[in-house]
Design a protein around this motif. Structure first.
Motif, PDB file in Angstrom:
ATOM      1  N   SER A 173      28.260 -72.268 -18.372  1.00  0.00           N
ATOM      2  CA  SER A 173      27.207 -73.176 -18.861  1.00  0.00           C
ATOM      3  C   SER A 173      26.946 -72.990 -20.356  1.00  0.00           C
ATOM      4  CB  SER A 173      25.902 -72.914 -18.094  1.00  0.00           C
ATOM      5  OG  SER A 173      26.090 -73.096 -16.716  1.00  0.00           O
ATOM      6  N   ARG A 174      27.836 -72.282 -21.052  1.00  0.00           N
ATOM      7  CA  ARG A 174      27.613 -71.940 -22.455  1.00  0.00           C
ATOM      8  C   ARG A 174      27.628 -73.195 -23.331  1.00  0.00           C
ATOM      9  NH1 ARG A 174      27.445 -66.679 -24.659  1.00  0.00           N
ATOM     10  NH2 ARG A 174      26.277 -66.600 -22.703  1.00  0.00           N
ATOM     11  N   VAL A 175      26.591 -73.320 -24.155  1.00  0.00           N
ATOM     12  CA  VAL A 175      26.501 -74.420 -25.124  1.00  0.00           C
ATOM     13  C   VAL A 175      26.649 -73.866 -26.541  1.00  0.00           C
ATOM     14  CG1 VAL A 175      25.053 -76.297 -25.993  1.00  0.00           C
ATOM     15  CG2 VAL A 175      24.946 -75.688 -23.568  1.00  0.00           C
ATOM     16  N   PHE A 176      26.018 -72.716 -26.805  1.00  0.00           N
ATOM     17  CA  PHE A 176      26.124 -72.050 -28.113  1.00  0.00           C
ATOM     18  C   PHE A 176      26.507 -70.594 -27.889  1.00  0.00           C
ATOM     19  CE2 PHE A 176      23.107 -75.474 -28.974  1.00  0.00           C
ATOM     20  CZ  PHE A 176      23.559 -75.970 -30.188  1.00  0.00           C
ATOM     21  N   ASP A 177      27.424 -70.106 -28.714  1.00  0.00           N
ATOM     22  CA  ASP A 177      27.832 -68.704 -28.631  1.00  0.00           C
ATOM     23  C   ASP A 177      27.861 -68.135 -30.044  1.00  0.00           C
ATOM     24  OD1 ASP A 177      28.578 -66.391 -27.450  1.00  0.00           O
ATOM     25  OD2 ASP A 177      30.611 -67.032 -26.903  1.00  0.00           O
ATOM     26  N   HIS A 178      27.057 -67.086 -30.318  1.00  0.00           N
ATOM     27  CA  HIS A 178      26.971 -66.490 -31.646  1.00  0.00           C
ATOM     28  C   HIS A 178      26.747 -67.577 -32.705  1.00  0.00           C
ATOM     29  CE1 HIS A 178      29.113 -63.469 -29.213  1.00  0.00           C
ATOM     30  NE2 HIS A 178      28.428 -62.601 -29.949  1.00  0.00           N
ATOM     31  N   ALA A 179      25.678 -68.336 -32.489  1.00  0.00           N
ATOM     32  CA  ALA A 179      25.414 -69.521 -33.316  1.00  0.00           C
ATOM     33  C   ALA A 179      24.168 -69.326 -34.175  1.00  0.00           C
ATOM     34  CB  ALA A 179      25.236 -70.739 -32.408  1.00  0.00           C
ATOM     35  N   ASP A 190      16.879 -76.260 -32.242  1.00  0.00           N
ATOM     36  CA  ASP A 190      16.879 -77.738 -32.219  1.00  0.00           C
ATOM     37  C   ASP A 190      17.295 -78.258 -30.850  1.00  0.00           C
ATOM     38  OD1 ASP A 190      16.060 -77.868 -34.831  1.00  0.00           O
ATOM     39  OD2 ASP A 190      18.077 -78.235 -35.657  1.00  0.00           O
ATOM     40  N   TYR A 191      18.294 -77.615 -30.253  1.00  0.00           N
ATOM     41  CA  TYR A 191      18.769 -78.024 -28.925  1.00  0.00           C
ATOM     42  C   TYR A 191      17.684 -77.785 -27.873  1.00  0.00           C
ATOM     43  CZ  TYR A 191      21.891 -78.348 -24.858  1.00  0.00           C
ATOM     44  OH  TYR A 191      22.478 -78.711 -23.673  1.00  0.00           O
ATOM     45  N   VAL A 192      17.022 -76.632 -27.962  1.00  0.00           N
ATOM     46  CA  VAL A 192      15.932 -76.311 -27.034  1.00  0.00           C
ATOM     47  C   VAL A 192      14.819 -77.358 -27.158  1.00  0.00           C
ATOM     48  CG1 VAL A 192      14.079 -74.654 -26.555  1.00  0.00           C
ATOM     49  CG2 VAL A 192      16.420 -73.840 -26.889  1.00  0.00           C
ATOM     50  N   ASN A 193      14.506 -77.770 -28.387  1.00  0.00           N
ATOM     51  CA  ASN A 193      13.476 -78.802 -28.585  1.00  0.00           C
ATOM     52  C   ASN A 193      13.825 -80.091 -27.859  1.00  0.00           C
ATOM     53  OD1 ASN A 193      11.381 -77.682 -30.083  1.00  0.00           O
ATOM     54  ND2 ASN A 193      12.480 -77.881 -32.017  1.00  0.00           N
ATOM     55  N   HIS A 229      15.838 -80.392 -25.109  1.00  0.00           N
ATOM     56  CA  HIS A 229      16.093 -80.293 -23.670  1.00  0.00           C
ATOM     57  C   HIS A 229      15.093 -79.440 -22.878  1.00  0.00           C
ATOM     58  CE1 HIS A 229      20.016 -82.269 -24.053  1.00  0.00           C
ATOM     59  NE2 HIS A 229      20.174 -81.554 -25.162  1.00  0.00           N
ATOM     60  N   VAL A 230      14.460 -78.487 -23.544  1.00  0.00           N
ATOM     61  CA  VAL A 230      13.678 -77.506 -22.782  1.00  0.00           C
ATOM     62  C   VAL A 230      12.186 -77.557 -23.109  1.00  0.00           C
ATOM     63  CG1 VAL A 230      13.522 -75.070 -22.096  1.00  0.00           C
ATOM     64  CG2 VAL A 230      15.737 -76.035 -22.758  1.00  0.00           C
ATOM     65  N   GLY A 231      11.830 -77.839 -24.342  1.00  0.00           N
ATOM     66  CA  GLY A 231      10.406 -77.901 -24.698  1.00  0.00           C
ATOM     67  C   GLY A 231      10.215 -77.745 -26.189  1.00  0.00           C
ATOM     68  N   ASN A 232       9.296 -78.515 -26.763  1.00  0.00           N
ATOM     69  CA  ASN A 232       9.045 -78.482 -28.203  1.00  0.00           C
ATOM     70  C   ASN A 232       8.445 -77.150 -28.628  1.00  0.00           C
ATOM     71  OD1 ASN A 232       9.915 -80.977 -29.290  1.00  0.00           O
ATOM     72  ND2 ASN A 232       8.240 -81.994 -28.206  1.00  0.00           N
ATOM     73  N   HIS A 233       8.957 -76.618 -29.735  1.00  0.00           N
ATOM     74  CA  HIS A 233       8.439 -75.363 -30.279  1.00  0.00           C
ATOM     75  C   HIS A 233       8.853 -75.252 -31.732  1.00  0.00           C
ATOM     76  CE1 HIS A 233      12.631 -74.366 -29.619  1.00  0.00           C
ATOM     77  NE2 HIS A 233      12.471 -73.316 -30.410  1.00  0.00           N
ATOM     78  N   CYS A 234       8.263 -74.297 -32.423  1.00  0.00           N
ATOM     79  CA  CYS A 234       8.776 -73.960 -33.754  1.00  0.00           C
ATOM     80  C   CYS A 234       9.195 -72.493 -33.751  1.00  0.00           C
ATOM     81  CB  CYS A 234       7.756 -74.257 -34.847  1.00  0.00           C
ATOM     82  SG  CYS A 234       6.277 -73.264 -34.762  1.00  0.00           S
ATOM     83  N   LEU A 235      10.190 -72.172 -34.558  1.00  0.00           N
ATOM     84  CA  LEU A 235      10.808 -70.849 -34.564  1.00  0.00           C
ATOM     85  C   LEU A 235      10.544 -70.155 -35.890  1.00  0.00           C
ATOM     86  CD1 LEU A 235      12.809 -69.152 -32.750  1.00  0.00           C
ATOM     87  CD2 LEU A 235      14.639 -70.090 -34.161  1.00  0.00           C
ATOM     88  N   SER A 245      22.604 -67.262 -28.689  1.00  0.00           N
ATOM     89  CA  SER A 245      23.450 -67.816 -27.613  1.00  0.00           C
ATOM     90  C   SER A 245      22.590 -68.615 -26.650  1.00  0.00           C
ATOM     91  CB  SER A 245      24.148 -66.694 -26.841  1.00  0.00           C
ATOM     92  OG  SER A 245      25.032 -65.999 -27.680  1.00  0.00           O
ATOM     93  N   LEU A 246      23.188 -69.643 -26.046  1.00  0.00           N
ATOM     94  CA  LEU A 246      22.434 -70.477 -25.119  1.00  0.00           C
ATOM     95  C   LEU A 246      23.344 -71.018 -24.026  1.00  0.00           C
ATOM     96  CD1 LEU A 246      19.562 -72.203 -24.875  1.00  0.00           C
ATOM     97  CD2 LEU A 246      21.088 -74.049 -25.496  1.00  0.00           C
ATOM     98  N   ASP A 247      22.918 -70.851 -22.766  1.00  0.00           N
ATOM     99  CA  ASP A 247      23.541 -71.535 -21.622  1.00  0.00           C
ATOM    100  C   ASP A 247      22.530 -72.574 -21.141  1.00  0.00           C
ATOM    101  OD1 ASP A 247      25.452 -69.518 -21.862  1.00  0.00           O
ATOM    102  OD2 ASP A 247      24.486 -68.282 -20.321  1.00  0.00           O
ATOM    103  N   HIS A 248      23.021 -73.727 -20.737  1.00  0.00           N
ATOM    104  CA  HIS A 248      22.093 -74.775 -20.288  1.00  0.00           C
ATOM    105  C   HIS A 248      22.752 -75.667 -19.244  1.00  0.00           C
ATOM    106  CE1 HIS A 248      20.262 -78.916 -20.731  1.00  0.00           C
ATOM    107  NE2 HIS A 248      19.226 -78.196 -20.385  1.00  0.00           N
ATOM    108  N   ARG A 249      21.950 -76.037 -18.238  1.00  0.00           N
ATOM    109  CA  ARG A 249      22.377 -77.019 -17.233  1.00  0.00           C
ATOM    110  C   ARG A 249      21.189 -77.905 -16.862  1.00  0.00           C
ATOM    111  NH1 ARG A 249      27.920 -77.439 -15.334  1.00  0.00           N
ATOM    112  NH2 ARG A 249      28.867 -75.446 -15.892  1.00  0.00           N
ATOM    113  N   LYS A 250      21.466 -79.193 -16.724  1.00  0.00           N
ATOM    114  CA  LYS A 250      20.522 -80.100 -16.068  1.00  0.00           C
ATOM    115  C   LYS A 250      20.745 -79.951 -14.570  1.00  0.00           C
ATOM    116  CE  LYS A 250      18.323 -83.150 -17.630  1.00  0.00           C
ATOM    117  NZ  LYS A 250      16.876 -83.152 -18.006  1.00  0.00           N
ATOM    118  N   PHE A 251      19.663 -79.982 -13.804  1.00  0.00           N
ATOM    119  CA  PHE A 251      19.797 -79.836 -12.357  1.00  0.00           C
ATOM    120  C   PHE A 251      18.708 -80.688 -11.709  1.00  0.00           C
ATOM    121  CE2 PHE A 251      19.168 -77.692  -8.264  1.00  0.00           C
ATOM    122  CZ  PHE A 251      20.483 -77.550  -7.834  1.00  0.00           C
TER     123      PHE A 251
END
Length: 319
Positions: free
Chosen positions: A11-17, A24-27, A29-35, A46-52
């Motif tokens: 499910s890897r979308v980003f690796d050592h990114a 930006d991707y989390v904003n 698909h997963v929820g608005n935030h600031c970092l 790193s980020l793994d992601h799946r729609k389910f």
């Protein structure tokens, strides 16, 4: 710490990114935030992601001590499981360091303020409010008017019987070669039912075979709103059930249709007002129209059938 596998490299979308790219991707698909990032160094995220079905499954690490903040999530719940490192949560005038094996539950109206350790990795389950609403309707649980709220936001995973295994099954199903939407929908309903069953909420759960609590809630609602134009559709919305189920509920508990039941309760209230010398009633027409009876002839006829006299006779007798 975690025996179960919650998402894999499949499910890897980003690796050592770049962490900001992940953010930006989390904003999206997963929820608005600031970092907020440390000024020095070049951390790798790193980020793994799946729609389910209507859920989002996410496994994330930022590779640095970052602070994640956001306003209330509005229409989503976040369930976050700490896998590695630690995470400082601040909220409601409190703070807590989450350790591996702990679970954080964020309500839609909770602001988010989290500080990850540099080795922090977590699994996030994003659940839309509408899914919890539909599960409540399906189970015939009483849905709180102000929305569902989890009353505790901290849990030990080993105290939530069967929950980790269920999360692992969902992750495995999400990564399956053949995606079957109907199966995913069933799993999504199961995980939410499990959340509502295992965790403390403001939902009043009653025996699905005994809908008396739902009927009592509707009786209270009708009694408080007798002067309003209450229709069956409104009652069905209040009870989070279909019209057909609503009619069945009233047939079993009142032996009548919702419309007839409401009319009877309105007539009983009017009779009580007309009979009570302390109740300020100027005339029959005024009190009838207060309760939505616009055709006075039909109102008088219904009143006489129920109480054996005309409303004007009841009013005269009080003096």
């Amino acid at each position: 710490m975690m025996q179960a596998q919650l998402l894999s490299h499949r499910s890897r979308v980003f690796d050592h990114a770049d962490p900001y790219a992940v953010s930006d991707y989390v904003n999206q698909h997963v929820g608005n935030h600031c970092l907020q990032m440390p000024r020095a160094g070049r951390p790798l995220a790193s980020l793994d992601h799946r729609k389910f079905a209507s859920l989002d499954l996410c496994r994330i690490s930022y590779g640095a001590s970052v602070r994640v903040m956001s306003h209330a999530l509005d229409s989503i719940y976040h369930l976050q499981v700490l896998l590695r490192g630690n995470c400082l949560w601040r909220g409601h005038g409190q703070e807590h360091y989450f350790a591996p094996g702990e679970l954080l539950l964020i309500n839609p109206d909770d602001p988010v303020d989290l500080t990850y350790s540099s080795d922090c990795e977590k699994f996030i389950l994003k659940v839309p409010t509408r899914l919890l609403e539909s599960v409540c309707e399906e189970q015939r649980w009483r849905y709180p008017g102000q929305g569902i709220r989890f009353l505790e936001n901290r849990y030990q995973l080993n105290e939530l019987e069967g929950f980790v295994g269920l999360l692992a099954m969902i992750c495995q199903e999400a990564e399956a070669t053949e995606q079957i939407p109907r199966v995913q929908e069933h799993y999504a309903q199961i995980i939410v039912s499990k959340m509502l069953g295992l965790m403390k909420t403001n939902v009043i759960r009653t025996d699905p075979c005994s809908p008396s609590a739902t009927f009592e809630a509707l009786v209270d609602y009708i009694a408080c709103n007798l002067k309003q134009d209450i229709d069956s559709e409104e009652l069905a919305r209040q009870a989070r059930m279909s019209l057909r189920s609503l009619y069945g509920l009233f047939e079993r508990n009142a032996g009548d249709t919702p419309k007839n039941y409401i009319r009877q309760k309105k007539l009983e209230r009017i009779h009580a007002n007309l009979s009570d010398p302390t109740c300020n009633v100027r005339n029959v027409t005024e009190v009838a129209m207060d309760y939505g009876f616009l055709h006075l002839g039909r109102f008088s006829d219904s009143y006489r059938k129920q109480f054996g006299e005309l409303p004007s006779d009841t009013l005269k007798r009080r003096h």
